[in-house]
Design a protein around this motif. Structure first.
Motif, PDB file in Angstrom:
ATOM      1  N   SER A 244       0.849  -1.191   0.000  1.00 50.51           N
ATOM      2  CA  SER A 244       0.000   0.000   0.000  1.00 50.51           C
ATOM      3  C   SER A 244       0.886   1.243   0.000  1.00 50.51           C
ATOM      4  CB  SER A 244      -0.883   0.019   1.243  1.00 50.51           C
ATOM      5  OG  SER A 244      -1.557   1.270   1.302  1.00 50.51           O
ATOM      6  N   GLU A 245       0.534   2.216  -0.835  1.00 53.62           N
ATOM      7  CA  GLU A 245       1.336   3.447  -0.869  1.00 53.62           C
ATOM      8  C   GLU A 245       0.867   4.463   0.175  1.00 53.62           C
ATOM      9  OE1 GLU A 245      -1.210   5.642  -4.389  1.00 53.62           O
ATOM     10  OE2 GLU A 245       0.858   5.055  -4.745  1.00 53.62           O
ATOM     11  N   VAL A 246      -0.212   4.142   0.869  1.00 50.24           N
ATOM     12  CA  VAL A 246      -0.728   5.071   1.881  1.00 50.24           C
ATOM     13  C   VAL A 246      -1.056   4.340   3.170  1.00 50.24           C
ATOM     14  CG1 VAL A 246      -1.745   6.752   0.287  1.00 50.24           C
ATOM     15  CG2 VAL A 246      -3.077   4.752   0.992  1.00 50.24           C
ATOM     16  N   SER A 247      -1.095   5.094   4.267  1.00 50.82           N
ATOM     17  CA  SER A 247      -1.659   4.572   5.516  1.00 50.82           C
ATOM     18  C   SER A 247      -3.169   4.717   5.441  1.00 50.82           C
ATOM     19  CB  SER A 247      -1.142   5.386   6.707  1.00 50.82           C
ATOM     20  OG  SER A 247       0.254   5.292   6.786  1.00 50.82           O
ATOM     21  N   GLY A 248      -3.898   3.800   6.069  1.00 50.16           N
ATOM     22  CA  GLY A 248      -5.356   3.882   6.029  1.00 50.16           C
ATOM     23  C   GLY A 248      -5.938   2.595   6.571  1.00 50.16           C
TER      24      GLY A 248
ATOM     25  N   LYS B 231     -11.800  -2.952   1.000  1.00 53.60           N
ATOM     26  CA  LYS B 231     -12.316  -4.120   0.276  1.00 53.60           C
ATOM     27  C   LYS B 231     -11.155  -4.943  -0.256  1.00 53.60           C
ATOM     28  CE  LYS B 231     -16.723  -2.683  -1.714  1.00 53.60           C
ATOM     29  NZ  LYS B 231     -17.300  -2.058  -2.907  1.00 53.60           N
ATOM     30  N   ILE B 232     -11.285  -6.248  -0.136  1.00 47.48           N
ATOM     31  CA  ILE B 232     -10.308  -7.136  -0.781  1.00 47.48           C
ATOM     32  C   ILE B 232     -10.964  -7.637  -2.065  1.00 47.48           C
ATOM     33  CG2 ILE B 232      -9.065  -9.311  -0.553  1.00 47.48           C
ATOM     34  CD1 ILE B 232      -8.906  -8.608   2.496  1.00 47.48           C
ATOM     35  N   GLU B 233     -10.349  -7.356  -3.169  1.00 46.68           N
ATOM     36  CA  GLU B 233     -10.990  -7.562  -4.474  1.00 46.68           C
ATOM     37  C   GLU B 233     -10.596  -8.895  -5.116  1.00 46.68           C
ATOM     38  OE1 GLU B 233     -12.535  -4.118  -6.497  1.00 46.68           O
ATOM     39  OE2 GLU B 233     -13.362  -4.936  -4.646  1.00 46.68           O
ATOM     40  N   VAL B 234      -9.695  -9.656  -4.461  1.00 47.81           N
ATOM     41  CA  VAL B 234      -9.226 -10.909  -5.056  1.00 47.81           C
ATOM     42  C   VAL B 234      -9.367 -12.051  -4.052  1.00 47.81           C
ATOM     43  CG1 VAL B 234      -7.598  -9.878  -6.693  1.00 47.81           C
ATOM     44  CG2 VAL B 234      -6.858 -10.338  -4.346  1.00 47.81           C
ATOM     45  N   THR B 235      -9.289 -13.279  -4.577  1.00 47.65           N
ATOM     46  CA  THR B 235      -9.313 -14.452  -3.701  1.00 47.65           C
ATOM     47  C   THR B 235      -8.031 -15.249  -3.929  1.00 47.65           C
ATOM     48  OG1 THR B 235     -10.517 -15.603  -5.442  1.00 47.65           O
ATOM     49  CG2 THR B 235     -11.828 -14.688  -3.642  1.00 47.65           C
ATOM     50  N   LEU B 236      -7.727 -16.120  -2.971  1.00 54.35           N
ATOM     51  CA  LEU B 236      -6.504 -16.926  -3.064  1.00 54.35           C
ATOM     52  C   LEU B 236      -6.471 -17.713  -4.371  1.00 54.35           C
ATOM     53  CD1 LEU B 236      -5.688 -18.621   0.366  1.00 54.35           C
ATOM     54  CD2 LEU B 236      -4.231 -17.123  -1.013  1.00 54.35           C
ATOM     55  N   GLY B 237      -5.346 -17.706  -5.030  1.00 51.60           N
ATOM     56  CA  GLY B 237      -5.196 -18.483  -6.260  1.00 51.60           C
ATOM     57  C   GLY B 237      -5.692 -17.777  -7.505  1.00 51.60           C
ATOM     58  N   GLN B 238      -6.390 -16.681  -7.336  1.00 49.70           N
ATOM     59  CA  GLN B 238      -6.958 -15.976  -8.496  1.00 49.70           C
ATOM     60  C   GLN B 238      -5.867 -15.432  -9.411  1.00 49.70           C
ATOM     61  OE1 GLN B 238      -9.919 -13.016  -7.376  1.00 49.70           O
ATOM     62  NE2 GLN B 238      -9.622 -11.918  -9.311  1.00 49.70           N
ATOM     63  N   LYS B 239      -6.067 -15.572 -10.728  1.00 50.62           N
ATOM     64  CA  LYS B 239      -5.131 -15.003 -11.698  1.00 50.62           C
ATOM     65  C   LYS B 239      -5.454 -13.513 -11.881  1.00 50.62           C
ATOM     66  CE  LYS B 239      -3.278 -18.871 -13.913  1.00 50.62           C
ATOM     67  NZ  LYS B 239      -3.233 -19.659 -12.665  1.00 50.62           N
ATOM     68  N   VAL B 240      -4.407 -12.698 -11.881  1.00 47.13           N
ATOM     69  CA  VAL B 240      -4.628 -11.267 -12.099  1.00 47.13           C
ATOM     70  C   VAL B 240      -3.716 -10.769 -13.221  1.00 47.13           C
ATOM     71  CG1 VAL B 240      -5.362 -10.774  -9.731  1.00 47.13           C
ATOM     72  CG2 VAL B 240      -2.937 -10.626 -10.309  1.00 47.13           C
ATOM     73  N   ALA B 241      -4.157  -9.713 -13.875  1.00 42.85           N
ATOM     74  CA  ALA B 241      -3.350  -9.090 -14.936  1.00 42.85           C
ATOM     75  C   ALA B 241      -2.659  -7.856 -14.363  1.00 42.85           C
ATOM     76  CB  ALA B 241      -4.258  -8.689 -16.097  1.00 42.85           C
ATOM     77  N   GLU B 242      -1.622  -7.423 -15.034  1.00 40.62           N
ATOM     78  CA  GLU B 242      -0.932  -6.202 -14.623  1.00 40.62           C
ATOM     79  C   GLU B 242      -1.937  -5.046 -14.606  1.00 40.62           C
ATOM     80  OE1 GLU B 242       2.500  -5.238 -17.027  1.00 40.62           O
ATOM     81  OE2 GLU B 242       2.354  -3.119 -16.442  1.00 40.62           O
TER      82      GLU B 242
ATOM     83  N   ILE C 173      -2.404  -1.986  -6.658  1.00 42.03           N
ATOM     84  CA  ILE C 173      -2.501  -2.530  -8.015  1.00 42.03           C
ATOM     85  C   ILE C 173      -1.429  -3.599  -8.233  1.00 42.03           C
ATOM     86  CG2 ILE C 173      -2.033  -1.830 -10.425  1.00 42.03           C
ATOM     87  CD1 ILE C 173      -3.540   0.764  -9.747  1.00 42.03           C
ATOM     88  N   ALA C 174      -1.756  -4.605  -9.028  1.00 37.27           N
ATOM     89  CA  ALA C 174      -0.764  -5.628  -9.398  1.00 37.27           C
ATOM     90  C   ALA C 174       0.241  -5.005 -10.365  1.00 37.27           C
ATOM     91  CB  ALA C 174      -1.464  -6.814 -10.051  1.00 37.27           C
ATOM     92  N   GLU C 175       1.521  -5.008  -9.967  1.00 36.07           N
ATOM     93  CA  GLU C 175       2.540  -4.419 -10.855  1.00 36.07           C
ATOM     94  C   GLU C 175       2.897  -5.360 -11.997  1.00 36.07           C
ATOM     95  OE1 GLU C 175       5.891  -2.972  -8.667  1.00 36.07           O
ATOM     96  OE2 GLU C 175       4.630  -1.714  -7.399  1.00 36.07           O
ATOM     97  N   GLN C 176       2.624  -6.665 -11.776  1.00 34.39           N
ATOM     98  CA  GLN C 176       2.842  -7.643 -12.842  1.00 34.39           C
ATOM     99  C   GLN C 176       1.673  -8.638 -12.813  1.00 34.39           C
ATOM    100  OE1 GLN C 176       6.655  -9.671 -12.590  1.00 34.39           O
ATOM    101  NE2 GLN C 176       7.649  -7.777 -11.951  1.00 34.39           N
ATOM    102  N   ALA C 177       1.508  -9.350 -13.917  1.00 31.73           N
ATOM    103  CA  ALA C 177       0.491 -10.402 -13.939  1.00 31.73           C
ATOM    104  C   ALA C 177       0.950 -11.545 -13.041  1.00 31.73           C
ATOM    105  CB  ALA C 177       0.294 -10.886 -15.364  1.00 31.73           C
ATOM    106  N   GLY C 178       0.012 -12.303 -12.495  1.00 29.11           N
ATOM    107  CA  GLY C 178       0.381 -13.433 -11.646  1.00 29.11           C
ATOM    108  C   GLY C 178      -0.831 -14.056 -10.992  1.00 29.11           C
ATOM    109  N   ALA C 179      -0.571 -14.876  -9.986  1.00 36.34           N
ATOM    110  CA  ALA C 179      -1.661 -15.502  -9.223  1.00 36.34           C
ATOM    111  C   ALA C 179      -1.515 -15.093  -7.760  1.00 36.34           C
ATOM    112  CB  ALA C 179      -1.574 -17.019  -9.352  1.00 36.34           C
TER     113      ALA C 179
ATOM    114  N   THR D 251      -6.783  -4.200  -9.812  1.00 39.01           N
ATOM    115  CA  THR D 251      -6.869  -3.793  -8.411  1.00 39.01           C
ATOM    116  C   THR D 251      -6.928  -5.036  -7.526  1.00 39.01           C
ATOM    117  OG1 THR D 251      -7.970  -1.743  -8.972  1.00 39.01           O
ATOM    118  CG2 THR D 251      -8.285  -2.546  -6.725  1.00 39.01           C
ATOM    119  N   LEU D 252      -6.072  -5.087  -6.494  1.00 48.31           N
ATOM    120  CA  LEU D 252      -6.043  -6.225  -5.579  1.00 48.31           C
ATOM    121  C   LEU D 252      -6.842  -5.917  -4.318  1.00 48.31           C
ATOM    122  CD1 LEU D 252      -2.196  -6.879  -5.881  1.00 48.31           C
ATOM    123  CD2 LEU D 252      -4.021  -8.104  -7.090  1.00 48.31           C
TER     124      LEU D 252
END
Lengths: 73, 509
Positions: free
Chosen positions: A8-12, A16-27, A44-50, A30-31
């Protein structure tokens, strides 16, 4: 396979958690949404991954630079 | 010596100077993909336009004369897109382009000519620092340093643009820091001292990239404006930067043939998300407002909560300062304050009108901000805006709160303020204000009513009715609004030239 920590780039608080374990995400996906200064600040996901682990829960207070999700890239 | 032999002697001397530090060193550079100091000049200037000063200069030290072609710093004049400019190109193959008595005179000459005749200077940086052992000892210091009290004086009479194209210590780093724009090739190093000196002095092994590599300057120091992969790309960036600049501070920047609006100009309103708490990338809005392909962003990876970019509007050069909610919701931190202050100084010094696009919840607050001297940075930024004498136009896209309202051009801090219809203006976010003013907690029944009341008071129509903003405009009207007001606010009395009250401040970023 490399592990990448999404931070996280900020304190706060975790709004909301927008992903679930194992989910594939693209670069650029929003996570997690952090509520800070009454704004929804995305981590944000800086790279694609799971999603390998989710390190926070909704409502948690977090500080700037804290890892919230790890990605297997 | 006969009269006939003289031309041969001249040609022999010329050829030796043009051979720089010799074929072996030049070949090694070519293998690494780096251009030599003369090739950089060729690519910078329009073909055939380079006119050298001091081709036959060498070291004053007799034993070094034969091995110091042009004494390691090649200088002269040429044209960039038909406009005159001057150049200092460090030749690392000649004694590491170290600073010497002769080449110090060459740089001084170029700076004097450029300043007095009103032409920009380009510095190709790659140098090892003071020449050793010439500068050693008290007599060495007294001989080599300090004879010219204007050596590092910066008054922004003409634009300076610097490229960091290798190891940059000594004069290359100082002139980079004095310049209005700098670009760095990835892999180059910009630092006060070399890793080997650091190692001796501090007994600390340090990697050159950690000490002064591109990532440090892109993300942490902000000392460099743009980063590229090759020498050729660096030269293209220098040329592009200078295309936005006047030749000197006594004239307006050149006007380009208008290219028409960018993509999405008609759909600009859709680029703003529907909910006030959602973030977006303001660079998309800027691209839609400005002329097509006219943006040249400075320090894009530093102080990312704000965007500072040169641009054109109907062919006229402008500087845009915009909050970027994509990062930290657009809350202004100290890095962004420094970046904006430096950009305001650049634009004001070279007669470039300013456009401020406002969407910020305010300044970053908290212990970290205070430790980073936030109050001082906020006032430097505020004073810089107050001292700008170029036209300043502001548009409140969504939110403008607190002191940041003034820093982003609120009230009389810009010549004309406009707001989009959904914008909100107040001293602090209504959620916080309800607690402070009424003492209601967010879960209490009174909170929602009080919040609604506060939110209604923040509407732009209230401030438009008392003429503290001059217009409420639809997003799609913004481009035409700005173009029209730039016509009105031309500096007619001084033929487009401002007062340059910050021409000597701050020296470096």
């Amino acid at each position: 396979m490399a592990k990448l920590a999404a931070k996280s780039e900020v304190s706060g608080s975790v709004w909301k958690i927008e992903v679930t374990l194992g989910q594939k995400v693209a670069e650029g996906d929003t996570l997690v949404l952090i509520e800070s200064m009454k704004m929804e600040i995305p981590v944000i996901a800086e790279q694609a991954g799971a999603v390998a682990s989710i390190l926070v829960a909704e409502g948690d207070a977090i500080t700037e630079g804290q890892s919230v999700v790890t990605l297997e890239t | 010596m006969t009269v006939q032999s003289q031309p041969d002697d001249l040609e022999r001397r010329r050829a030796k100077a043009l051979a720089m530090g010799g074929e072996a060193k030049l070949a090694r550079r070519r293998e690494q993909g780096f251009l030599d100091a003369r090739r950089r000049i060729e690519l910078l200037f329009d073909p055939g336009s380079f006119h050298e000063a001091g081709l036959l200069s060498t070291s004053v030290t007799p034993k070094d004369q034969a091995r110091t072609p042009a004494d390691g710093k090649i200088v002269g004049y040429g044209r960039i897109d038909t406009r005159e400019a001057a150049v200092v190109s460090n030749d690392f193959t000649v004694m590491g382009a170290s600073s010497s008595a002769t080449n110090g005179k060459k740089i001084g000459h170029i700076k004097r000519v450029a300043t007095q005749r009103g032409i920009p200077i380009v510095f190709f940086g790659e140098s090892s620092g003071a020449r050793m052992p010439d500068t050693m000892g008290a007599r060495g210091m007294g001989t080599m340093l300090g004879a010219d009290p204007t050596q590092y004086q910066r008054m922004r009479e003409t634009p300076w643009a610097a490229a960091v194209l290798g190891d940059c210590y000594g004069s290359s780093i100082w002139y980079t820091c004095c310049s209005d724009f700098s670009v760095m090739r990835k892999g180059a190093v910009l630092a006060v001292s070399s890793p080997s000196l650091v190692e001796q002095a501090l007994s600390e092994t340090v990697d050159p990239q950690t000490l002064g590599g591109w990532q440090l300057h892109a993300e942490t120091t902000g000392l460099v404006d743009r980063f590229v992969d090759t020498d050729e790309e660096a030269i293209a960036a220098l040329r592009k930067f200078l295309s936005y600049m006047p030749g000197h501070n006594g004239e307006s920047p050149p006007r380009a043939v208008p290219q028409g609006a960018g993509a999405n100009a008609a759909g600009i309103g859709q680029l703003l998300p529907p909910r006030r708490t959602q973030v977006y990338d303001v660079r998309k809005i800027i691209a839609a407002l400005a002329d097509r392909d006219s943006l040249f962003e400075l320090k894009p990876q530093f102080g990312k909560v704000a965007v500072t970019t040169l641009a054109r509007l109907d062919g006229q050069v402008i500087g845009i300062v915009a909050n970027n909610p994509l990062f930290k919701g657009g809350a202004l931190d100290t890095d962004a304050c420094d970046k904006i202050t430096s950009f305001l100084v650049l634009c004001d010094s070279f007669n470039i009108p300013l456009v401020l696009l406002v969407d910020t919840p305010g300044f970053s607050i908290g212990p970290e901000a205070e430790r980073r001297r936030a109050p001082g940075k906020i006032m430097n930024f505020m004073n810089a805006l107050s001292l700008c004498t170029v036209p300043k136009l502001s548009v409140i896209l969504r939110k403008s709160y607190g002191q940041a309202y003034l820093n982003m051009g609120g009230g009389r801090n810009s010549d004309e303020v406009a707001a989009w219809p959904g914008a909100e203006i107040s001293f602090m976010d209504p959620h916080f204000a309800v607690r402070i003013v009424h003492g209601h907690q967010p879960d209490s029944p009174e909170f929602a009513d009080a919040l609604r009341e506060m939110e209604r008071d923040n509407s732009v129509y209230g401030i438009a009715e008392i003429f503290s903003i001059q217009a409420v405009i639809r997003p799609e009207e913004t481009r035409d609004h700005l173009i029209r007001l730039l016509e009105v606010h031309q500096l007619r009395r001084t033929k487009g030239v401002g007062e340059h009250l910050m021409r000597a401040w701050p020296t470096s970023f």
